[in-house]
Design a protein around this motif. Structure first.
Motif, PDB file in Angstrom:
ATOM      1  N   TRP A   1       0.830  -1.209   0.000  1.00  0.00           N
ATOM      2  CA  TRP A   1       0.000   0.000   0.000  1.00  0.00           C
ATOM      3  C   TRP A   1       0.862   1.255   0.000  1.00  0.00           C
ATOM      4  O   TRP A   1       0.511   2.249  -0.640  1.00  0.00           O
ATOM      5  CB  TRP A   1      -0.923  -0.015   1.221  1.00  0.00           C
ATOM      6  CG  TRP A   1      -1.912  -1.134   1.198  1.00  0.00           C
ATOM      7  CD1 TRP A   1      -2.411  -1.781   0.100  1.00  0.00           C
ATOM      8  CD2 TRP A   1      -2.529  -1.756   2.335  1.00  0.00           C
ATOM      9  NE1 TRP A   1      -3.291  -2.760   0.479  1.00  0.00           N
ATOM     10  CE2 TRP A   1      -3.395  -2.784   1.831  1.00  0.00           C
ATOM     11  CE3 TRP A   1      -2.455  -1.566   3.711  1.00  0.00           C
ATOM     12  CZ2 TRP A   1      -4.161  -3.589   2.677  1.00  0.00           C
ATOM     13  CZ3 TRP A   1      -3.223  -2.365   4.552  1.00  0.00           C
ATOM     14  CH2 TRP A   1      -4.060  -3.365   4.034  1.00  0.00           C
ATOM     15  N   ALA A   2       1.968   1.234   0.726  1.00  0.00           N
ATOM     16  CA  ALA A   2       2.866   2.386   0.742  1.00  0.00           C
ATOM     17  C   ALA A   2       3.426   2.651  -0.646  1.00  0.00           C
ATOM     18  O   ALA A   2       3.532   3.812  -1.084  1.00  0.00           O
ATOM     19  CB  ALA A   2       4.008   2.143   1.730  1.00  0.00           C
ATOM     20  N   ASN A   3       3.780   1.585  -1.357  1.00  0.00           N
ATOM     21  CA  ASN A   3       4.299   1.748  -2.713  1.00  0.00           C
ATOM     22  C   ASN A   3       3.232   2.328  -3.637  1.00  0.00           C
ATOM     23  O   ASN A   3       3.509   3.263  -4.407  1.00  0.00           O
ATOM     24  CB  ASN A   3       4.779   0.398  -3.252  1.00  0.00           C
ATOM     25  CG  ASN A   3       5.231   0.474  -4.691  1.00  0.00           C
ATOM     26  OD1 ASN A   3       6.273   1.025  -5.012  1.00  0.00           O
ATOM     27  ND2 ASN A   3       4.430  -0.068  -5.590  1.00  0.00           N
ATOM     28  N   ASP A   4       2.019   1.806  -3.560  1.00  0.00           N
ATOM     29  CA  ASP A   4       0.939   2.299  -4.425  1.00  0.00           C
ATOM     30  C   ASP A   4       0.624   3.764  -4.134  1.00  0.00           C
ATOM     31  O   ASP A   4       0.488   4.581  -5.059  1.00  0.00           O
ATOM     32  CB  ASP A   4      -0.322   1.453  -4.224  1.00  0.00           C
ATOM     33  CG  ASP A   4      -0.180   0.049  -4.784  1.00  0.00           C
ATOM     34  OD1 ASP A   4       0.755  -0.182  -5.578  1.00  0.00           O
ATOM     35  OD2 ASP A   4      -0.995  -0.832  -4.418  1.00  0.00           O
ATOM     36  N   THR A   5       0.504   4.086  -2.842  1.00  0.00           N
ATOM     37  CA  THR A   5       0.175   5.459  -2.460  1.00  0.00           C
ATOM     38  C   THR A   5       1.312   6.410  -2.813  1.00  0.00           C
ATOM     39  O   THR A   5       1.086   7.503  -3.336  1.00  0.00           O
ATOM     40  CB  THR A   5      -0.120   5.541  -0.951  1.00  0.00           C
ATOM     41  OG1 THR A   5      -1.169   4.628  -0.622  1.00  0.00           O
ATOM     42  CG2 THR A   5      -0.529   6.945  -0.556  1.00  0.00           C
ATOM     43  N   GLY A   6       2.549   5.984  -2.526  1.00  0.00           N
ATOM     44  CA  GLY A   6       3.716   6.818  -2.834  1.00  0.00           C
ATOM     45  C   GLY A   6       3.856   7.069  -4.322  1.00  0.00           C
ATOM     46  O   GLY A   6       4.169   8.193  -4.749  1.00  0.00           O
TER      47      GLY A   6
ATOM     48  N   ALA B   1      10.253   1.623   0.899  1.00  0.00           N
ATOM     49  CA  ALA B   1      11.487   1.313   1.633  1.00  0.00           C
ATOM     50  C   ALA B   1      11.503   1.988   2.997  1.00  0.00           C
ATOM     51  O   ALA B   1      11.939   1.393   3.998  1.00  0.00           O
ATOM     52  CB  ALA B   1      12.701   1.756   0.814  1.00  0.00           C
ATOM     53  N   LEU B   2      10.986   3.214   3.072  1.00  0.00           N
ATOM     54  CA  LEU B   2      10.898   3.914   4.351  1.00  0.00           C
ATOM     55  C   LEU B   2       9.953   3.169   5.293  1.00  0.00           C
ATOM     56  O   LEU B   2      10.273   2.990   6.484  1.00  0.00           O
ATOM     57  CB  LEU B   2      10.396   5.340   4.127  1.00  0.00           C
ATOM     58  CG  LEU B   2      10.125   6.173   5.393  1.00  0.00           C
ATOM     59  CD1 LEU B   2      11.409   6.345   6.210  1.00  0.00           C
ATOM     60  CD2 LEU B   2       9.531   7.533   5.023  1.00  0.00           C
ATOM     61  N   VAL B   3       8.816   2.725   4.779  1.00  0.00           N
ATOM     62  CA  VAL B   3       7.876   1.946   5.589  1.00  0.00           C
ATOM     63  C   VAL B   3       8.526   0.634   6.019  1.00  0.00           C
ATOM     64  O   VAL B   3       8.345   0.182   7.156  1.00  0.00           O
ATOM     65  CB  VAL B   3       6.572   1.693   4.818  1.00  0.00           C
ATOM     66  CG1 VAL B   3       5.682   0.700   5.553  1.00  0.00           C
ATOM     67  CG2 VAL B   3       5.829   3.006   4.612  1.00  0.00           C
ATOM     68  N   GLY B   4       9.305   0.017   5.129  1.00  0.00           N
ATOM     69  CA  GLY B   4      10.022  -1.203   5.483  1.00  0.00           C
ATOM     70  C   GLY B   4      10.976  -0.985   6.641  1.00  0.00           C
ATOM     71  O   GLY B   4      11.096  -1.833   7.541  1.00  0.00           O
ATOM     72  N   PHE B   5      11.653   0.162   6.642  1.00  0.00           N
ATOM     73  CA  PHE B   5      12.570   0.481   7.742  1.00  0.00           C
ATOM     74  C   PHE B   5      11.803   0.669   9.053  1.00  0.00           C
ATOM     75  O   PHE B   5      12.229   0.191  10.114  1.00  0.00           O
ATOM     76  CB  PHE B   5      13.374   1.741   7.412  1.00  0.00           C
ATOM     77  CG  PHE B   5      14.299   2.166   8.507  1.00  0.00           C
ATOM     78  CD1 PHE B   5      15.509   1.520   8.709  1.00  0.00           C
ATOM     79  CD2 PHE B   5      13.956   3.205   9.369  1.00  0.00           C
ATOM     80  CE1 PHE B   5      16.364   1.901   9.737  1.00  0.00           C
ATOM     81  CE2 PHE B   5      14.792   3.599  10.393  1.00  0.00           C
ATOM     82  CZ  PHE B   5      16.003   2.940  10.580  1.00  0.00           C
ATOM     83  N   ILE B   6      10.669   1.364   8.987  1.00  0.00           N
ATOM     84  CA  ILE B   6       9.844   1.567  10.187  1.00  0.00           C
ATOM     85  C   ILE B   6       9.334   0.223  10.704  1.00  0.00           C
ATOM     86  O   ILE B   6       9.315  -0.027  11.919  1.00  0.00           O
ATOM     87  CB  ILE B   6       8.680   2.524   9.883  1.00  0.00           C
ATOM     88  CG1 ILE B   6       9.221   3.919   9.528  1.00  0.00           C
ATOM     89  CG2 ILE B   6       7.725   2.607  11.064  1.00  0.00           C
ATOM     90  CD1 ILE B   6       8.164   4.878   9.015  1.00  0.00           C
ATOM     91  N   ILE B   7       8.934  -0.654   9.798  1.00  0.00           N
ATOM     92  CA  ILE B   7       8.455  -1.975  10.187  1.00  0.00           C
ATOM     93  C   ILE B   7       9.538  -2.742  10.942  1.00  0.00           C
ATOM     94  O   ILE B   7       9.256  -3.468  11.903  1.00  0.00           O
ATOM     95  CB  ILE B   7       8.005  -2.762   8.938  1.00  0.00           C
ATOM     96  CG1 ILE B   7       6.664  -2.209   8.441  1.00  0.00           C
ATOM     97  CG2 ILE B   7       7.870  -4.269   9.232  1.00  0.00           C
ATOM     98  CD1 ILE B   7       6.226  -2.775   7.112  1.00  0.00           C
ATOM     99  N   SER B   8      10.800  -2.573  10.535  1.00  0.00           N
ATOM    100  CA  SER B   8      11.905  -3.306  11.175  1.00  0.00           C
ATOM    101  C   SER B   8      12.048  -2.951  12.657  1.00  0.00           C
ATOM    102  O   SER B   8      12.594  -3.741  13.435  1.00  0.00           O
ATOM    103  CB  SER B   8      13.220  -3.018  10.443  1.00  0.00           C
ATOM    104  OG  SER B   8      13.651  -1.681  10.659  1.00  0.00           O
TER     105      SER B   8
ATOM    106  N   ALA C   1      10.772  -4.443   0.592  1.00  0.00           N
ATOM    107  CA  ALA C   1      10.025  -3.281   0.097  1.00  0.00           C
ATOM    108  C   ALA C   1      10.429  -2.942  -1.336  1.00  0.00           C
ATOM    109  O   ALA C   1       9.573  -2.616  -2.173  1.00  0.00           O
ATOM    110  CB  ALA C   1      10.275  -2.081   1.013  1.00  0.00           C
ATOM    111  N   ILE C   2      11.719  -3.025  -1.628  1.00  0.00           N
ATOM    112  CA  ILE C   2      12.194  -2.732  -2.989  1.00  0.00           C
ATOM    113  C   ILE C   2      11.679  -3.780  -3.969  1.00  0.00           C
ATOM    114  O   ILE C   2      11.265  -3.458  -5.092  1.00  0.00           O
ATOM    115  CB  ILE C   2      13.731  -2.664  -3.009  1.00  0.00           C
ATOM    116  CG1 ILE C   2      14.203  -1.453  -2.183  1.00  0.00           C
ATOM    117  CG2 ILE C   2      14.258  -2.563  -4.441  1.00  0.00           C
ATOM    118  CD1 ILE C   2      15.699  -1.383  -1.974  1.00  0.00           C
ATOM    119  N   ILE C   3      11.680  -5.038  -3.550  1.00  0.00           N
ATOM    120  CA  ILE C   3      11.127  -6.107  -4.400  1.00  0.00           C
ATOM    121  C   ILE C   3       9.657  -5.834  -4.688  1.00  0.00           C
ATOM    122  O   ILE C   3       9.203  -5.928  -5.839  1.00  0.00           O
ATOM    123  CB  ILE C   3      11.297  -7.477  -3.723  1.00  0.00           C
ATOM    124  CG1 ILE C   3      12.772  -7.864  -3.647  1.00  0.00           C
ATOM    125  CG2 ILE C   3      10.505  -8.544  -4.486  1.00  0.00           C
ATOM    126  CD1 ILE C   3      13.030  -9.108  -2.824  1.00  0.00           C
TER     127      ILE C   3
END
Length: 269
Positions: free
Chosen positions: A149-154, A188-195, A210-212
């Motif tokens: 969703w972050a990728n689509d919205t971004g 990728a930013l959301v992926g970092f926050i998820i970590s 996230a990049i994939i």
């Protein structure tokens, strides 16, 4: 816009609830979702005067998903025997075509199998994300959805703000390279926050996922656009007011879920 926002809100709630309510709800929900997507796929083909075998295709879709899902609930050799029975149900696609009066039987067979590959197999991989490890863990599928969703919205916001260079105008005139890179960066930013909260993986691995999702998910979106253009339709359906059909909403998942599962399988084993 208001209808789209309301639909999107309830869609997100339902999707997150399907992960949070435990393995049985998770499995049942994505079985239903995969079959609805498959039905939508076959329905679009039939509207274009193509003739996939809808009943046998749906039967195979249900059985494939259940047989794969039960590998996470049952022990071998029972689960393996259930998987082998897919050979019997898949043969029905060929056998039933013998009794149909069609001038293009192998076209019908091909589109029937294409629906299974395109709409059911990806959901089998997404479902498998919840069972990486020794027991059910909703963190992986939840994180996947959040990054998707972050990728689509971004991509949408960045494309509207900065979009100049067309990404793949032949299939999707509105997509731009600026939107693509913006979507990947935000995912990728959301992926970092998820970590920070989901510590099953290191931050580098979450960002890699996230990049994939950003790269392969965009390809899935383009493939679905190519499919719709080949049939001369705008939306895959109208089940989600303001958003189109289910295939429109899950086009990014259809290609990226198998790749993400493969990546996770190798780094966790």
């Amino acid at each position: 816009m208001k209808t789209r926002a309301i639909t999107g809100f309830f869609f997100i709630i339902v999707m997150l609830a399907s992960v949070l309510l435990g393995p049985y709800v998770f499995t049942s929900f994505y079985l239903l979702l995969s079959i609805l997507c498959l039905h939508e796929f076959y329905k679009l083909l039939r509207q274009s005067n193509l003739s996939p075998n809808l009943p046998v295709g749906l039967l195979n879709g249900v059985y494939i998903f259940i047989a794969v899902a039960l590998t996470f609930y049952l022990q071998p050799p029972v689960s393996h025997k259930l998987l082998l029975l897919i050979t019997i149900t898949s043969c029905l696609v060929f056998a039933t075509e013998l009794y149909k009066k069609s001038e293009t039987p192998f076209t019908n067979i091909g589109f029937t199998y294409l629906g299974l590959i395109f709409a059911v197999v990806p959901f089998c991989f997404f479902h498998a994300l919840g069972f990486i490890g020794t027991s059910f863990n909703g963190h992986y599928p939840m994180a996947f959805l959040l990054m998707l969703w972050a990728n689509d919205t971004g991509a949408y916001l960045t494309g509207r703000w900065l979009g100049r260079t067309k990404l793949f105008e032949r299939h999707s005139p509105k997509k731009t390279w600026e939107g693509f890179f913006g979507g990947v960066a935000i995912a990728a930013l959301v992926g970092f926050i998820i970590s920070i909260y989901f510590q099953e993986l290191q931050w580098r691995q979450w960002v890699s996922i996230a990049i994939i999702i950003g790269c392969v998910g965009t390809t899935g979106d383009l493939v679905e656009s190519m499919f719709k253009r080949s049939l001369n339709i705008k939306d895959s359906g109208g089940i989600l007011p303001g958003h189109g059909g289910l295939l429109d909403r899950f086009d990014g998942l259809l290609l990226s879920a198998p790749i993400v599962y493969t990546y996770l399988y190798f780094i966790t084993n």
